[in-house]
Design a protein around this motif. Sequence first.
Motif, PDB file in Angstrom:
ATOM      1  N   LEU A   1     -18.189 -36.579   8.128  1.00  0.00           N
ATOM      2  CA  LEU A   1     -17.254 -37.671   7.934  1.00  0.00           C
ATOM      3  C   LEU A   1     -16.395 -37.791   9.176  1.00  0.00           C
ATOM      4  O   LEU A   1     -16.205 -36.812   9.905  1.00  0.00           O
ATOM      5  CB  LEU A   1     -16.400 -37.460   6.684  1.00  0.00           C
ATOM      6  N   PRO A   2     -15.883 -38.996   9.451  1.00  0.00           N
ATOM      7  CA  PRO A   2     -14.984 -39.153  10.600  1.00  0.00           C
ATOM      8  C   PRO A   2     -13.780 -38.232  10.434  1.00  0.00           C
ATOM      9  O   PRO A   2     -13.309 -38.014   9.320  1.00  0.00           O
ATOM     10  CB  PRO A   2     -14.557 -40.618  10.537  1.00  0.00           C
ATOM     11  N   LEU A   3     -13.310 -37.670  11.532  1.00  0.00           N
ATOM     12  CA  LEU A   3     -12.168 -36.766  11.490  1.00  0.00           C
ATOM     13  C   LEU A   3     -10.966 -37.510  10.925  1.00  0.00           C
ATOM     14  O   LEU A   3     -10.541 -38.516  11.474  1.00  0.00           O
ATOM     15  CB  LEU A   3     -11.856 -36.242  12.895  1.00  0.00           C
TER      16      LEU A   3
ATOM     17  N   LEU B   1     -16.201 -29.209  14.215  1.00  0.00           N
ATOM     18  CA  LEU B   1     -15.460 -30.387  14.667  1.00  0.00           C
ATOM     19  C   LEU B   1     -16.098 -30.781  15.986  1.00  0.00           C
ATOM     20  O   LEU B   1     -16.290 -29.925  16.865  1.00  0.00           O
ATOM     21  CB  LEU B   1     -13.982 -30.049  14.858  1.00  0.00           C
ATOM     22  N   GLY B   2     -16.445 -32.031  16.115  1.00  0.00           N
ATOM     23  CA  GLY B   2     -17.089 -32.479  17.341  1.00  0.00           C
ATOM     24  C   GLY B   2     -16.910 -33.954  17.559  1.00  0.00           C
ATOM     25  O   GLY B   2     -16.109 -34.619  16.892  1.00  0.00           O
ATOM     26  N   ILE B   3     -17.671 -34.471  18.499  1.00  0.00           N
ATOM     27  CA  ILE B   3     -17.640 -35.899  18.829  1.00  0.00           C
ATOM     28  C   ILE B   3     -19.075 -36.420  18.814  1.00  0.00           C
ATOM     29  O   ILE B   3     -20.025 -35.645  18.768  1.00  0.00           O
ATOM     30  CB  ILE B   3     -17.003 -36.143  20.222  1.00  0.00           C
ATOM     31  N   LYS B   4     -19.199 -37.729  18.854  1.00  0.00           N
ATOM     32  CA  LYS B   4     -20.522 -38.342  18.958  1.00  0.00           C
ATOM     33  C   LYS B   4     -20.615 -39.029  20.316  1.00  0.00           C
ATOM     34  O   LYS B   4     -19.733 -39.793  20.686  1.00  0.00           O
ATOM     35  CB  LYS B   4     -20.731 -39.341  17.833  1.00  0.00           C
ATOM     36  N   ASN B   5     -21.687 -38.761  21.023  1.00  0.00           N
ATOM     37  CA  ASN B   5     -21.849 -39.392  22.332  1.00  0.00           C
ATOM     38  C   ASN B   5     -22.387 -40.810  22.182  1.00  0.00           C
ATOM     39  O   ASN B   5     -22.567 -41.298  21.065  1.00  0.00           O
ATOM     40  CB  ASN B   5     -22.743 -38.535  23.242  1.00  0.00           C
ATOM     41  N   ASP B   6     -22.638 -41.461  23.298  1.00  0.00           N
ATOM     42  CA  ASP B   6     -23.094 -42.856  23.285  1.00  0.00           C
ATOM     43  C   ASP B   6     -24.406 -43.049  22.532  1.00  0.00           C
ATOM     44  O   ASP B   6     -24.674 -44.120  22.002  1.00  0.00           O
ATOM     45  CB  ASP B   6     -23.260 -43.380  24.715  1.00  0.00           C
ATOM     46  N   GLN B   7     -25.250 -42.027  22.491  1.00  0.00           N
ATOM     47  CA  GLN B   7     -26.526 -42.114  21.789  1.00  0.00           C
ATOM     48  C   GLN B   7     -26.399 -41.742  20.311  1.00  0.00           C
ATOM     49  O   GLN B   7     -27.383 -41.713  19.586  1.00  0.00           O
ATOM     50  CB  GLN B   7     -27.563 -41.182  22.443  1.00  0.00           C
ATOM     51  N   GLY B   8     -25.178 -41.409  19.862  1.00  0.00           N
ATOM     52  CA  GLY B   8     -24.963 -41.057  18.466  1.00  0.00           C
ATOM     53  C   GLY B   8     -25.222 -39.600  18.135  1.00  0.00           C
ATOM     54  O   GLY B   8     -25.223 -39.228  16.967  1.00  0.00           O
ATOM     55  N   HIS B   9     -25.460 -38.777  19.153  1.00  0.00           N
ATOM     56  CA  HIS B   9     -25.698 -37.352  18.924  1.00  0.00           C
ATOM     57  C   HIS B   9     -24.373 -36.621  18.740  1.00  0.00           C
ATOM     58  O   HIS B   9     -23.420 -36.865  19.478  1.00  0.00           O
ATOM     59  CB  HIS B   9     -26.470 -36.728  20.091  1.00  0.00           C
ATOM     60  N   PHE B  10     -24.339 -35.716  17.793  1.00  0.00           N
ATOM     61  CA  PHE B  10     -23.149 -34.919  17.508  1.00  0.00           C
ATOM     62  C   PHE B  10     -23.040 -33.780  18.519  1.00  0.00           C
ATOM     63  O   PHE B  10     -23.993 -33.038  18.735  1.00  0.00           O
ATOM     64  CB  PHE B  10     -23.231 -34.357  16.088  1.00  0.00           C
ATOM     65  N   LEU B  11     -21.877 -33.656  19.151  1.00  0.00           N
ATOM     66  CA  LEU B  11     -21.618 -32.587  20.113  1.00  0.00           C
ATOM     67  C   LEU B  11     -20.500 -31.708  19.561  1.00  0.00           C
ATOM     68  O   LEU B  11     -19.340 -32.124  19.540  1.00  0.00           O
ATOM     69  CB  LEU B  11     -21.217 -33.162  21.468  1.00  0.00           C
ATOM     70  N   PRO B  12     -20.817 -30.492  19.073  1.00  0.00           N
ATOM     71  CA  PRO B  12     -19.793 -29.644  18.463  1.00  0.00           C
ATOM     72  C   PRO B  12     -18.831 -29.073  19.501  1.00  0.00           C
ATOM     73  O   PRO B  12     -19.224 -28.717  20.608  1.00  0.00           O
ATOM     74  CB  PRO B  12     -20.601 -28.531  17.799  1.00  0.00           C
ATOM     75  N   LEU B  13     -17.537 -29.011  19.114  1.00  0.00           N
ATOM     76  CA  LEU B  13     -16.501 -28.444  19.965  1.00  0.00           C
ATOM     77  C   LEU B  13     -15.894 -27.183  19.354  1.00  0.00           C
ATOM     78  O   LEU B  13     -15.504 -26.270  20.077  1.00  0.00           O
ATOM     79  CB  LEU B  13     -15.392 -29.474  20.214  1.00  0.00           C
ATOM     80  N   LEU B  14     -15.780 -27.153  18.026  1.00  0.00           N
ATOM     81  CA  LEU B  14     -15.214 -26.005  17.310  1.00  0.00           C
ATOM     82  C   LEU B  14     -16.081 -25.694  16.098  1.00  0.00           C
ATOM     83  O   LEU B  14     -16.651 -26.600  15.492  1.00  0.00           O
ATOM     84  CB  LEU B  14     -13.797 -26.309  16.804  1.00  0.00           C
TER      85      LEU B  14
END
Length: 185
Positions: free
Chosen positions: A79-81, A102-115
């Motif tokens: 879900l969105p943060l 917790l992460g972000i989504k890049n331009d291609q929609g891939h999830f990039l985890p940060l925590l």
Amino acid sequence: MSLIPTQALSAHPNDRDTLHLLVQSWAHVFAYWQLSSRKMKMVQDHFGTDWLLLQPTLRFYEAPEQAAGSHGTANVSELPLPPGPCCFLSGFLSGRHYFAELGIKNDQGHFLPLLRSNTILTPHIHTNQEIPSNELTPNNLVTYRPTAVSIELVTSKTYEHFSAYSVYLPKSAFPANTEFGGDID
């Protein structure tokens, strides 16, 4: 070689990376997080855009029992943060292991985890404990079998008229001839 904790590189001791899950019931979890200003700046600089445009996301994983704490997973929900540093979530299944990222989504929609959070185990539901085992029949056996896992943000009602002690209505909500005992302004 020793690693330097992220918070050691920050000027503020409370500016650290944190993502933690706390079990509230078999179906409800409380999550809280903090992304250090250093890491947030690093991510924004790398992608050249504002944090909110990076689609910050919470992703929840149901970990198989034998893989609790490992990278093996069975089900994934996201879900969105939510705004703020914490939230209550519902939709978890009883007796299961979960962790979050917790992460972000890049331009291609891939999830990039940060925590990554701790791994939790939701309590088991014991609906048949009060029925003696020799009296179990298909009529009195209760089984919880959800069709799908769907984690949702639990939102609270906001009260426009709230004091530290109670929810109240302003004087203007009552007829002019109503008498009040006490201060309700």
